[in-house]
Design a protein around this motif. Structure first.
Motif, PDB file in Angstrom:
ATOM      1  N   GLY A  14       0.817  -1.209   0.000  1.00 35.30           N
ATOM      2  CA  GLY A  14       0.000   0.000   0.000  1.00 35.30           C
ATOM      3  C   GLY A  14       0.847   1.254   0.000  1.00 35.30           C
ATOM      4  O   GLY A  14       0.566   2.212  -0.723  1.00 35.30           O
ATOM      5  N   ALA A  17       2.321   1.668  -3.437  1.00 38.56           N
ATOM      6  CA  ALA A  17       1.317   2.132  -4.401  1.00 38.56           C
ATOM      7  C   ALA A  17       1.058   3.625  -4.237  1.00 38.56           C
ATOM      8  O   ALA A  17       0.964   4.360  -5.220  1.00 38.56           O
ATOM      9  N   ASN A  76      -5.002  -4.453  -3.932  1.00 35.26           N
ATOM     10  CA  ASN A  76      -3.724  -3.925  -4.418  1.00 35.26           C
ATOM     11  C   ASN A  76      -3.009  -4.951  -5.288  1.00 35.26           C
ATOM     12  O   ASN A  76      -2.414  -4.611  -6.309  1.00 35.26           O
ATOM     13  N   ASP A  80      -1.942  -4.479  -9.155  1.00 37.39           N
ATOM     14  CA  ASP A  80      -0.572  -4.715  -9.598  1.00 37.39           C
ATOM     15  C   ASP A  80      -0.519  -5.755 -10.722  1.00 37.39           C
ATOM     16  O   ASP A  80       0.353  -5.695 -11.584  1.00 37.39           O
ATOM     17  N   ASP A  86      -6.517   1.867 -11.337  1.00 36.57           N
ATOM     18  CA  ASP A  86      -6.375   2.718 -10.150  1.00 36.57           C
ATOM     19  C   ASP A  86      -7.731   3.227  -9.683  1.00 36.57           C
ATOM     20  O   ASP A  86      -7.976   3.354  -8.497  1.00 36.57           O
ATOM     21  N   LEU A  89      -9.359   0.550  -7.731  1.00 39.12           N
ATOM     22  CA  LEU A  89      -8.759   0.482  -6.397  1.00 39.12           C
ATOM     23  C   LEU A  89      -9.350   1.563  -5.505  1.00 39.12           C
ATOM     24  O   LEU A  89      -9.636   1.324  -4.338  1.00 39.12           O
TER      25      LEU A  89
END
Length: 125
Positions: A14, A17, A76, A80, A86, A89
């Protein structure tokens, strides 16, 4: 791999990211600190602990916090791997915050909020 180690990995992922989108954010720094705390050896419970008589079962708050962290780790990892954008997410983090706010540990709730805000600013419209 122990559960604490899995949470450590999730927190580090995290933080990484968030650092990709906005380097040096406070949320990324807090995730890094939390990851460090999780990798440390757990302290033995005191005998007068309220959970000691229950065989060290986690409280509802601890269990919800664990599940929220696990959901962040899974989301996440999916991002990935390219199975999630995104923006997706952000939707996951936003929903997790809305559902768990007030039910999980305050520091974790604040962390989810900051991550949500960081991702919202940088997620494609």
């Amino acid at each position: 791999m122990s559960e604490r180690h899995e949470f450590h990995i999730a927190c580090r992922a995290g933080a990484d990211a968030l650092n990709k989108h906005r380097p040096g954010t406070s949320a990324a720094a807090k995730l890094t600190v939390l990851a460090g705390r999780l990798i440390e050896a757990p302290k033995a419970p005191k005998r007068e602990s309220p959970n000691a008589s229950k065989g060290e079962w986690p409280t509802m708050r601890e269990e919800l916090t664990r599940k929220a962290l696990q959901a962040v780790q899974v989301a996440n990892a999916a991002r990935d791997a390219g199975r999630m954008t995104d923006r997706d997410l952000w939707f996951v983090i936003d929903a997790l915050f809305d559902v768990t706010h007030g039910l999980i540990a305050e520091d974790m709730s604040a962390l989810l909020y900051r991550a949500r805000q960081e991702l919202k600013e940088h997620a494609p419209k």
